[in-house]
Design a protein around this motif. Structure first.
Motif, PDB file in Angstrom:
ATOM      1  N   ALA A   1    -100.853  72.975 -10.727  1.00 24.78           N
ATOM      2  CA  ALA A   1    -102.113  73.671 -10.453  1.00 24.78           C
ATOM      3  C   ALA A   1    -102.653  74.330 -11.712  1.00 24.78           C
ATOM      4  O   ALA A   1    -103.876  74.364 -11.938  1.00 24.78           O
ATOM      5  CB  ALA A   1    -101.912  74.709  -9.350  1.00 24.78           C
ATOM      6  N   ALA A   2    -101.766  74.860 -12.545  1.00 31.43           N
ATOM      7  CA  ALA A   2    -102.200  75.491 -13.794  1.00 31.43           C
ATOM      8  C   ALA A   2    -102.536  74.443 -14.850  1.00 31.43           C
ATOM      9  O   ALA A   2    -103.572  74.527 -15.525  1.00 31.43           O
ATOM     10  CB  ALA A   2    -101.104  76.430 -14.303  1.00 31.43           C
ATOM     11  N   VAL A   3    -101.680  73.448 -14.991  1.00 31.28           N
ATOM     12  CA  VAL A   3    -101.845  72.439 -16.040  1.00 31.28           C
ATOM     13  C   VAL A   3    -103.104  71.613 -15.839  1.00 31.28           C
ATOM     14  O   VAL A   3    -103.830  71.310 -16.799  1.00 31.28           O
ATOM     15  CB  VAL A   3    -100.601  71.536 -16.091  1.00 31.28           C
ATOM     16  N   THR A   4    -103.392  71.245 -14.590  1.00 24.97           N
ATOM     17  CA  THR A   4    -104.565  70.391 -14.372  1.00 24.97           C
ATOM     18  C   THR A   4    -105.866  71.114 -14.709  1.00 24.97           C
ATOM     19  O   THR A   4    -106.841  70.484 -15.133  1.00 24.97           O
ATOM     20  CB  THR A   4    -104.594  69.855 -12.924  1.00 24.97           C
ATOM     21  N   ARG A   5    -105.879  72.436 -14.571  1.00 23.00           N
ATOM     22  CA  ARG A   5    -107.066  73.201 -14.985  1.00 23.00           C
ATOM     23  C   ARG A   5    -107.245  73.110 -16.497  1.00 23.00           C
ATOM     24  O   ARG A   5    -108.369  72.995 -16.999  1.00 23.00           O
ATOM     25  CB  ARG A   5    -106.921  74.659 -14.550  1.00 23.00           C
ATOM     26  N   GLU A   6    -106.130  73.184 -17.218  1.00 26.25           N
ATOM     27  CA  GLU A   6    -106.184  73.070 -18.674  1.00 26.25           C
ATOM     28  C   GLU A   6    -106.640  71.671 -19.093  1.00 26.25           C
ATOM     29  O   GLU A   6    -107.519  71.508 -19.940  1.00 26.25           O
ATOM     30  CB  GLU A   6    -104.797  73.360 -19.251  1.00 26.25           C
ATOM     31  N   LEU A   7    -106.061  70.660 -18.474  1.00 26.22           N
ATOM     32  CA  LEU A   7    -106.407  69.280 -18.833  1.00 26.22           C
ATOM     33  C   LEU A   7    -107.850  68.952 -18.476  1.00 26.22           C
ATOM     34  O   LEU A   7    -108.506  68.156 -19.166  1.00 26.22           O
ATOM     35  CB  LEU A   7    -105.458  68.308 -18.121  1.00 26.22           C
ATOM     36  N   ASP A   8    -108.330  69.558 -17.402  1.00 31.14           N
ATOM     37  CA  ASP A   8    -109.687  69.252 -16.934  1.00 31.14           C
ATOM     38  C   ASP A   8    -110.761  69.730 -17.907  1.00 31.14           C
ATOM     39  O   ASP A   8    -111.911  69.296 -17.822  1.00 31.14           O
ATOM     40  CB  ASP A   8    -109.922  69.858 -15.550  1.00 31.14           C
ATOM     41  N   LEU A   9    -110.399  70.606 -18.842  1.00 34.31           N
ATOM     42  CA  LEU A   9    -111.360  71.031 -19.863  1.00 34.31           C
ATOM     43  C   LEU A   9    -111.828  69.833 -20.677  1.00 34.31           C
ATOM     44  O   LEU A   9    -112.928  69.852 -21.247  1.00 34.31           O
ATOM     45  CB  LEU A   9    -110.724  72.082 -20.779  1.00 34.31           C
TER      46      LEU A   9
END
Length: 525
Positions: free
Chosen positions: A142-150
């Motif tokens: 949940a945290a990582v995908t927010r970062e990658l979605d940038l």
């Protein structure tokens, strides 16, 4: 017998080892299309706060099982390249360690982004990472995908099952090769209902996965008159100072609720090992029926020095199993000389440590131990994630030069993944509109095999997501093992008596009162 004895010594020594890491340990291979990988190769982190307020993070509790699972991704990439399934294009990889910690995972994930400059001065791989396979734990994904979605980088998880991640408004770049937890909860409720177990305990951890699973369990339980005597929530982080107190409170809940014979647990393996270490010291904590979520259902090491007969009975839900033949062949041919794995510091460091112990651990047992840590569900879900990415690349590059002049962008790949139909072992797969893959579950029963091995791969049933039922005759198989177990708040009322609810008590708890004169009941209940 020699091989078993060697394996036993190896596993015993390995269990007591503490591996730690700082900096950028990684496994890498060049290619035209680079896939990132995120695996919890270490199970916790020690954090030291420096005088200036910064922190130093040291990953510990090395997991051989997770190292082996990262090799599934390596094998899948090498297999696609070997068969030239992408024509003149090759896949490469960059695998990092999440250390089972959200903050550590975010720090490492930053290096997947093309605009990130590494503090150690090393150059970014070229081309940049276009997709990421991982992570395992839902709170990390949940945290990582927010970062990658940038940068619109798609992420395909092989184990994050929280239903929260199905929300494409919040997590547009997240996909997974496993079903979401709502289906697992339905399976567990069906299992409890089939046994008429209506008074149950629950153990979980304080993370996205644990909270969502318990919330859905409570909602569905109401429809089937199933009640929970207690819900114990353990801190998600292993370094949390309150973990010991929470564990002691959980032990107290289990022991004091004598009528609770069945406990559902969504906790992580280390939490369960810690819990059993304390709980099983008391005879009142033994002989229970445990229903393990996919979080720990195949982690036999949770038993520690206890036996399965001390614990009682353990059922578990596992994600769909895959064909392990290709991966077993890969491991059997794996070179155990660490100098052959300079591109994989996780593997080379592990092998170097085994060379030091050569007088205790025979070198020829390393491959055997690798084989013992294969999880069939991981073979399926990790390899399928890689094949999904390969198919999306193939779909995009069929009429363009993706090798030089018309290189792919993450946003393009994300769109292609959502539309792709990919193949493995003669079957076709595709993501639904939530980015999920609804493949179903296997139900397993742990079995003690002499002298000390626990079999955690014995499948007793398959649960179909489409029909929301177990395979035919399954309940008879279950009842043969646990049909005599009663887990109810109150005993049934004899004929001539009626149920009477108890004030401030759950609906599952009642007292029996005699029927009024001229009224009678000829059934028990």
């Amino acid at each position: 017998m020699k091989h078993f004895f060697s394996f036993y010594i190896f596993a015993s020594v390995l269990r007591d080892q503490v591996f730690s890491t700082t900096g950028f340990d990684e496994a890498t291979a060049p290619g035209d299309i680079i896939i990132g990988g995120l695996f919890p190769i270490h199970e916790s982190v020690n954090v030291t706060i420096e005088e200036d307020g910064s922190d130093t993070r040291i990953c510990n509790r090395f997991s051989l099982a997770w190292l082996v699972q990262s090799l599934i991704m390596v094998q899948a990439v090498e297999d696609i390249n070997k068969k030239q399934q992408l024509g003149n294009l090759t896949l490469g990889y960059r695998i990092l360690d999440s250390c089972s910690d959200v903050t550590t995972a975010l720090k490492t994930t930053m290096s997947f982004r093309k605009n990130y400059n590494r503090m150690d001065g090393a150059e970014q791989p070229s081309p940049p990472v276009l997709a990421v396979v991982g992570g395992y734990y839902s709170e990390i994904s949940a945290a990582v995908t927010r970062e990658l979605d940038l940068e619109y980088i798609p992420q395909i998880s092989y184990g994050s099952t929280s239903g929260l991640l199905s929300d494409k408004t919040r997590f547009p770049s997240f996909m997974r090769t496993v079903p979401e937890d709502d289906h697992q909860v339905h399976a567990i409720i069906n299992f409890l209902k089939g046994h008429q177990w209506t008074w149950v305990g629950v153990v979980t951890t304080d993370g996205d996965y644990g909270h969502y699973a318990v919330e859905r369990l409570q909602q569905l339980a109401k429809d089937h008159n199933i009640c929970f005597a207690f819900i114990s929530i353990l801190p998600d982080g292993l370094g949390d100072n309150s973990l010991m107190n929470s564990t002691e409170a959980t032990v107290k809940n289990i022991i004091e609720n004598e009528n609770v014979k069945v406990i559902v647990s969504f906790a992580k393996p280390y939490h369960m090992k810690n819990l059993f270490r304390s709980l099983l010291k008391d005879p009142q904590g033994r002989g229970k029926v445990w229903v393990a979520s996919d979080n720990w259902s195949q982690s036999a090491n949770v038993l520690g020095n206890w036996t399965l007969s001390d614990v009682g009975t353990i059922y578990g839900t596992t994600l769909q199993s895959g064909n392990t033949t290709r991966f077993e062949q890969y491991l059997s041919n794996l070179e155990v000389n660490p100098d052959h794995h300079k591109n994989n510091t996780f593997l080379s460091d592990f092998l170097k440590k085994q060379q030091v112990k050569r007088d205790i651990i025979p070198n020829d047992t390393i491959t055997e131990v690798f084989m013992k840590t294969i999880y069939p569900y991981a073979v399926f879900s990790v390899e399928l994630a890689v094949r999904a990415i390969a198919q999306a690349v193939a779909d995009l590059c069929v009429n363009r030069d993706c090798k030089t002049s018309q290189r792919l962008r993450p946003l393009e790949l994300r769109g292609a993944l959502k539309k792709a139909t990919f193949h493995m072992d003669g079957k076709n797969y595709s993501f639904d509109n939530k980015g999920d893959l609804n493949t179903g579950y296997d139900f397993i029963l742990w079995r003690q095999t002499p002298p000390t091995i626990v079999d955690v791969h014995y499948i007793v049933a398959h649960y179909s997501i489409e029909s929301k039922n177990f395979s035919q005759k399954t309940y008879q198989d279950f009842l043969h093992v646990t049909g005599d177990v009663i887990s109810r708040c109150s005993n049934s009322c004899a004929p001539g008596f009626k149920k009477q609810s108890i004030k401030d008590q759950p609906i599952c708890c009642h007292k029996c009162e005699a029927c009024p004169e001229d009224y009678f009941s000829n059934t028990s209940g």
